[in-house]
Design an enzyme around this catalytic site. Structure first.
Site, short mmCIF file in Angstrom:
data_model
loop_
_atom_site.label_atom_id
_atom_site.label_comp_id
_atom_site.label_asym_id
_atom_site.label_seq_id
_atom_site.Cartn_x
_atom_site.Cartn_y
_atom_site.Cartn_z
N ASP A 1 -2.39 15.99 -4.82
CA ASP A 1 -2.11 16.87 -5.96
C ASP A 1 -2.82 16.29 -7.18
OD1 ASP A 1 0.26 19.22 -6.25
OD2 ASP A 1 -0.58 18.44 -8.12
N LEU B 1 7.25 31.15 4.56
CA LEU B 1 8.53 30.46 4.29
C LEU B 1 9.24 31.07 3.10
CD1 LEU B 1 8.19 28.55 1.56
CD2 LEU B 1 7.03 27.05 3.13
N PHE C 1 17.29 42.65 3.80
CA PHE C 1 16.60 43.19 2.61
C PHE C 1 17.11 44.58 2.23
CE2 PHE C 1 13.44 40.15 1.22
CZ PHE C 1 13.65 39.19 2.21
N LEU C 2 18.42 44.78 2.43
CA LEU C 2 19.03 46.04 2.01
C LEU C 2 20.16 45.78 1.01
CD1 LEU C 2 19.27 48.33 5.20
CD2 LEU C 2 17.76 48.58 3.22
N ALA D 1 21.35 45.93 -2.56
CA ALA D 1 20.97 46.50 -3.87
C ALA D 1 21.32 45.49 -4.96
CB ALA D 1 21.71 47.80 -4.08
N CYS E 1 6.43 35.22 -5.57
CA CYS E 1 5.56 35.88 -4.59
C CYS E 1 5.55 37.41 -4.67
CB CYS E 1 5.95 35.46 -3.18
SG CYS E 1 5.49 33.75 -2.86
N LYS F 1 3.73 39.22 -7.75
CA LYS F 1 2.28 38.98 -7.84
C LYS F 1 1.56 39.52 -6.61
CE LYS F 1 1.61 34.30 -6.03
NZ LYS F 1 0.78 34.61 -4.88
#
Ligand code: NAI
Length: 461
Positions: free
Chosen positions: A30, A172, A280-281, A283, A291, A294
């Site tokens: 880095d 990930l 992913f349901l 609300a 992520c 973008k």
């Protein structure tokens, strides 16, 4: 195998530490000296469950090293990962300048035998070929320098080193990054060199064969070998799909709010359909993080570059932009005038179990509340503890939830940290002038909250 990972953020450090734990010899590079110092001491510069432990075990077994010397890293690795950030530009395009800088340095330092250069960063479609070009540029620049310095007659310059570029997108999730790396749903390898793909398969073999998985009885991890562009597209398409799924349920929630239906029950009802699936349901106050925003914008931009308007993705973004203000709307409905009121945020990070504040919905909420003259306080289990306040302004960060509640007119649950189900809400309600809670993640039990003395307001329920 000898591996070099360049860029040790959420992706690079986890990748490096996991690869070291499955027996590879890893050097993590880095250019942030401060980070390198922290990592050398066995500490993780980011909060990610389990990461420090696997870093320490790799340090003890001598399988991992940390450095800011890219030349040493490139010399060491037969596989060179590029895992630097690709943040968004104001236009929505992906800023690839860090990838470019790394690719150029790899070229300038490439020597020895055959190497595989792996794009792990999420990069625009076509970047595989572009990285190859930049590496070649880097090699040519170094050769020119050698000639100018007179260190070797042009005829005796080392032959152009051999390398191939592979796209290996990362899926990930922050907060479970170590688990996900050892237990991926799939591994995608894009490239047209059989030799490079074979080396990547060897690298991942212990993970594919689940030697390090929690559940060893599962079948091997699927490995999908594709061309470069398809691998790059898979990453964008996956994130765009997930973001669109959330925007979809948020839209349904907004309709539920108007017709008196409960989106949590609706989500359960549709999620049991195997064609839809239950994930992913949930609300809530919209997607954020480093992520989704973008990557969806970058895909829209790429489509645009090729003369195609991505209507559905643009709609997913615009539903999300509106959804990020839903807590504000609900606060206005409950309290009317927000000027002079004190609002307490439970959670700041874009999701639980991370310290990542990039594009977190909390940041927009803070900005809007400040604009309307409200005072904002917050308690976040990680940010309050670590004092990592990068990107935060206009908010007083409290050290615990009870102090947060003290003097608040309303609370907003912004991040679904598990410990927020266990707070003493009855006590907190007593500290507040208006015990109102906007549950921005539909995370709390409305009945329990009402018993604790709160006016409970969810999203679409
Ligand atoms: P990050 O910003 O946390 O880390 C990037 C690291 O690269 C930093 O430590 C920075 O100091 C270092 N760096 C920058 N320029 C460098 C250079 N020239 N030489 C050496 N090091 C350099 O980024 P993060 O979140 O790890 O993301 C990396 C890539 O992976 C991005 O393209 C991202 O879209 C993608 N990705 C991220 C995921 C996430 O959950 N954070 C998940 C999947 C993909």
């Amino acid at each position: 195998m000898r591996v070099c990972v360049i860029g040790t953020g959420y992706v690079g450090l986890v990748t490096g530490a996991c690869l070291a734990n499955i027996g590879h010899d890893v050097i993590c590079i880095d250019n942030n000296e401060e980070k390198v110092k922290i990592m050398k001491s066995g500490q993780s510069p980011i909060f990610e469950p389990g990461l420090s432990d696997i870093m320490q075990s790799a340090i003890q077994s001598g399988k991992i090293e940390f450095s800011s010397d890219i030349a040493a890293g490139v010399a060491h690795g037969e596989i060179l990962f590029i895992a630097v950030g690709t943040p968004p530009l104001p236009t929505g395009e992906s800023d690839t300048r860090y990838v470019e800088a790394v690719a150029r340095s790899i070229g300038a330092n490439l020597s020895g035998g055959y190497k595989v250069i792996v794009n792990k960063s999420t990069v625009p479609i076509g970047s595989g070929d572009w990285v190859r070009m930049i590496v070649l540029d880097g090699i040519a620049e170094r050769q020119k320098q050698l000639v100018t310095a007179g260190s070797a007659p042009a005829a005796r310059l080392p032959e152009s080193p051999e390398f191939d570029v592979v796209s290996n997108p990362e899926f990930l999730r922050e907060g479970s990054a170590v688990f996900d790396t050892f237990n991926p749903d799939r591994i995608v390898l894009g490239g047209n060199s059989k030799k490079a793909i074979a080396m990547m398969q060897e690298l991942y073999a212990p993970i594919v064969e689940r030697n390090f998985a929690e559940n060893k009885s599962l079948p091997n991890v699927p490995v999908l070998a594709t061309d470069l562009s398809s691998a790059e597209m898979i990453k964008y398409a996956a994130n765009a799909f997930l973001a669109t799924k959330i925007s979809f349920i948020n839209e349904v929630a907004n309709i539920c709010d108007r017709v008196g239906a409960d989106v949590t029950q609706v989500a359960k009802g549709i999620g049991l359909d195997s064609r839809i699936g239950s994930k992913f349901l949930n609300a809530g106050i919209g997607w954020g993080g480093s992520c989704f925003p973008k990557d969806v914008s970058a895909l829209v931009h790429t489509a645009d570059d090729y003369g195609y308007e991505a209507h559905l993705l643009k709609a997913a973004i615009s539903v999300n932009e509106r959804q990020r203000l839903i807590a504000l709307e609900k606060l206005q409905q409950a309290l009317k005038i927000l000027k002079g009121k004190t609002i307490g945020l439970l959670g700041l990070t874009f999701k639980p179990d991370t310290d990542d504040l990039r594009d977190a919905p909390a940041l927009i909420l803070i900005e809007q509340l400040n604009r309307l003259g409200a005072k904002v306080k917050a308690y976040d289990p990680i940010i309050s503890q670590t004092g990592m306040r990068h990107g935060l302004s206009g908010v007083l960060v409290e050290t615990d939830a009870e102090r947060l509640a003290d003097g608040c007119d309303a609370l907003v649950l912004v991040t679904e940290w598990e410990q927020f189900t266990k707070l003493d809400y009855a006590k907190m309600a007593k500290f507040m002038s208006h015990p109102v809670i906007i549950d921005g993640r539909n995370f709390l039990n409305p009945e329990v909250m009402q018993k604790a003395g709160f006016q409970y307001i969810g999203v679409g329920r």
